[in-house]
Design a protein around this motif. Structure first.
Motif, PDB file in Angstrom:
ATOM      1  N   MET A   1      29.595 -80.923   7.099  1.00 40.29           N
ATOM      2  CA  MET A   1      30.818 -80.541   7.776  1.00 40.29           C
ATOM      3  C   MET A   1      30.735 -79.054   8.107  1.00 40.29           C
ATOM      4  N   LYS A   2      31.231 -78.713   9.262  1.00 33.16           N
ATOM      5  CA  LYS A   2      31.157 -77.324   9.715  1.00 33.16           C
ATOM      6  C   LYS A   2      32.286 -76.507   9.091  1.00 33.16           C
ATOM      7  N   HIS A   3      31.939 -75.323   8.675  1.00 37.59           N
ATOM      8  CA  HIS A   3      32.882 -74.436   7.998  1.00 37.59           C
ATOM      9  C   HIS A   3      33.329 -73.352   8.986  1.00 37.59           C
ATOM     10  N   TYR A   4      34.564 -73.513   9.478  1.00 40.91           N
ATOM     11  CA  TYR A   4      35.111 -72.545  10.440  1.00 40.91           C
ATOM     12  C   TYR A   4      35.991 -71.530   9.723  1.00 40.91           C
ATOM     13  N   LEU A   5      35.942 -70.296  10.207  1.00 41.10           N
ATOM     14  CA  LEU A   5      36.789 -69.225   9.697  1.00 41.10           C
ATOM     15  C   LEU A   5      37.639 -68.695  10.846  1.00 41.10           C
ATOM     16  N   LEU A   6      38.823 -68.249  10.529  1.00 43.28           N
ATOM     17  CA  LEU A   6      39.707 -67.639  11.514  1.00 43.28           C
ATOM     18  C   LEU A   6      39.461 -66.133  11.484  1.00 43.28           C
ATOM     19  N   GLY A   7      39.018 -65.606  12.635  1.00 48.13           N
ATOM     20  CA  GLY A   7      38.691 -64.188  12.682  1.00 48.13           C
ATOM     21  C   GLY A   7      39.280 -63.519  13.913  1.00 48.13           C
ATOM     22  N   ARG A   8      39.178 -62.187  13.934  1.00 50.79           N
ATOM     23  CA  ARG A   8      39.636 -61.441  15.102  1.00 50.79           C
ATOM     24  C   ARG A   8      38.807 -60.170  15.251  1.00 50.79           C
ATOM     25  N   ILE A   9      38.704 -59.762  16.519  1.00 54.14           N
ATOM     26  CA  ILE A   9      37.965 -58.542  16.850  1.00 54.14           C
ATOM     27  C   ILE A   9      38.881 -57.685  17.715  1.00 54.14           C
ATOM     28  N   LEU A  18      33.538 -61.756  25.256  1.00 51.34           N
ATOM     29  CA  LEU A  18      33.261 -63.188  25.319  1.00 51.34           C
ATOM     30  C   LEU A  18      31.904 -63.466  25.965  1.00 51.34           C
ATOM     31  N   LEU A  19      31.529 -62.696  26.971  1.00 49.96           N
ATOM     32  CA  LEU A  19      30.215 -62.865  27.587  1.00 49.96           C
ATOM     33  C   LEU A  19      29.094 -62.524  26.610  1.00 49.96           C
ATOM     34  N   LYS A  20      29.272 -61.478  25.823  1.00 49.18           N
ATOM     35  CA  LYS A  20      28.259 -61.106  24.823  1.00 49.18           C
ATOM     36  C   LYS A  20      28.119 -62.206  23.758  1.00 49.18           C
ATOM     37  N   LEU A  21      29.245 -62.749  23.339  1.00 50.38           N
ATOM     38  CA  LEU A  21      29.199 -63.812  22.331  1.00 50.38           C
ATOM     39  C   LEU A  21      28.542 -65.066  22.895  1.00 50.38           C
ATOM     40  N   ASN A  22      28.753 -65.327  24.167  1.00 48.76           N
ATOM     41  CA  ASN A  22      28.147 -66.494  24.809  1.00 48.76           C
ATOM     42  C   ASN A  22      26.632 -66.319  24.915  1.00 48.76           C
ATOM     43  N   LYS A  23      26.153 -65.094  25.218  1.00 49.14           N
ATOM     44  CA  LYS A  23      24.722 -64.822  25.296  1.00 49.14           C
ATOM     45  C   LYS A  23      24.038 -64.998  23.939  1.00 49.14           C
ATOM     46  N   LEU A  28      32.967 -70.413  20.019  1.00 44.43           N
ATOM     47  CA  LEU A  28      34.294 -70.075  19.495  1.00 44.43           C
ATOM     48  C   LEU A  28      35.253 -71.222  19.794  1.00 44.43           C
ATOM     49  N   LYS A  29      36.227 -71.381  18.931  1.00 45.09           N
ATOM     50  CA  LYS A  29      37.275 -72.391  19.127  1.00 45.09           C
ATOM     51  C   LYS A  29      38.634 -71.708  19.060  1.00 45.09           C
ATOM     52  N   ASN A  30      39.609 -72.311  19.700  1.00 46.22           N
ATOM     53  CA  ASN A  30      41.012 -71.852  19.648  1.00 46.22           C
ATOM     54  C   ASN A  30      41.123 -70.343  19.902  1.00 46.22           C
ATOM     55  N   ILE A  31      40.656 -69.924  21.043  1.00 48.19           N
ATOM     56  CA  ILE A  31      40.676 -68.502  21.387  1.00 48.19           C
ATOM     57  C   ILE A  31      42.093 -68.112  21.814  1.00 48.19           C
ATOM     58  N   LYS A  32      42.602 -67.016  21.225  1.00 49.57           N
ATOM     59  CA  LYS A  32      43.936 -66.503  21.570  1.00 49.57           C
ATOM     60  C   LYS A  32      43.806 -65.034  21.951  1.00 49.57           C
ATOM     61  N   PHE A  40      40.119 -65.996  17.161  1.00 52.47           N
ATOM     62  CA  PHE A  40      39.336 -67.210  17.406  1.00 52.47           C
ATOM     63  C   PHE A  40      38.897 -67.809  16.082  1.00 52.47           C
ATOM     64  N   GLU A  41      38.396 -69.052  16.177  1.00 50.37           N
ATOM     65  CA  GLU A  41      37.766 -69.714  15.031  1.00 50.37           C
ATOM     66  C   GLU A  41      36.266 -69.696  15.273  1.00 50.37           C
ATOM     67  N   ILE A  42      35.535 -69.320  14.238  1.00 48.06           N
ATOM     68  CA  ILE A  42      34.086 -69.155  14.356  1.00 48.06           C
ATOM     69  C   ILE A  42      33.404 -69.827  13.174  1.00 48.06           C
ATOM     70  N   LEU A  43      32.189 -70.300  13.396  1.00 49.38           N
ATOM     71  CA  LEU A  43      31.418 -70.896  12.302  1.00 49.38           C
ATOM     72  C   LEU A  43      31.022 -69.834  11.285  1.00 49.38           C
ATOM     73  N   ASN A  44      30.926 -70.243  10.062  1.00 49.46           N
ATOM     74  CA  ASN A  44      30.558 -69.335   8.979  1.00 49.46           C
ATOM     75  C   ASN A  44      29.154 -68.760   9.189  1.00 49.46           C
ATOM     76  N   THR A  45      28.263 -69.565   9.760  1.00 51.88           N
ATOM     77  CA  THR A  45      26.879 -69.105   9.973  1.00 51.88           C
ATOM     78  C   THR A  45      26.766 -68.092  11.113  1.00 51.88           C
ATOM     79  N   ASP A  46      27.711 -68.100  12.058  1.00 52.05           N
ATOM     80  CA  ASP A  46      27.661 -67.180  13.198  1.00 52.05           C
ATOM     81  C   ASP A  46      28.188 -65.786  12.867  1.00 52.05           C
TER      82      ASP A  46
END
Length: 190
Positions: A1-9, A18-23, A28-32, A40-46
């Protein structure tokens, strides 16, 4: 199961970030979009990738999501949940125990007979309660065993106390009249 964390920058140029993160192949999930932050929500490994390649941005972890958030909350409040479980078990235990058995009748000999009969059938002080059908079977057994002494018997469960009400059978002896007597009518037969 994937472990997502709620983070902010914190950033003013959200599209550039967002372009840098895509490269970097970071999904990312649920971007606000907030005024100064991108949440956003991000995987723990990322998280390690962001900290390694995007040094100028500071990633702030707000909270965990999904089952991991529940697990963390449970671990934080383990004493509360254990005490709730212990309370439920104690409530169930005290709800199904007999503390006292009362036999309600003025004849002490009949009371002693009933105490002994109930004790033989497992209805004693500091024991577990039985079902309604079990009490009905006990009543039938006792009434059959003591037919000449008991007219009526009732077992009433009142909380942690069992009240046994009984009516004694009164046998009236046959009065044989061997004397001669005269029968007199109270009214005339005409």
């Amino acid at each position: 199961m994937k472990h997502y964390l709620l983070g902010r920058i914190k950033t003013l140029k959200k599209s550039k970030l967002l372009l840098k993160l895509n490269k970097l192949n970071i999904h990312l999930k649920n971007i606000k979009y907030n005024q100064d932050y991108l949440e956003f929500e991000i995987l723990n490994t990322d998280i390690k990738k962001i900290q390694k390649y995007l040094v100028s941005y500071q990633l702030e972890i707000i909270d965990e999501t999904g089952i991991y958030k529940l697990k963390k909350s449970f671990q934080k409040n383990i004493l509360f949940w254990v005490s709730i479980l212990f309370g439920i078990i104690l409530f169930y235990f005290f709800n199904h125990i007999i503390v006292k058995v009362n036999v309600i009748h003025e004849n002490s000999e009949l009371r002693e007979i009933l105490y002994d009969a109930l004790k033989e059938r497992g209805v004693t002080n500091i024991s577990f309660k039985k079902s309604y059908d079990a009490y009905e079977a006990i009543i039938a057994e006792i009434k059959n065993e003591y037919q000449d002494k008991i007219e009526w018997l009732e077992i009433d469960v009142d909380g942690m106390v069992i009240n046994v009400r009984v009516e004694e059978r009164i046998i009236k002896g046959n009065q044989s009249q061997n004397q001669n007597c005269h029968i007199v009518a109270s009214k005339s037969g005409i």
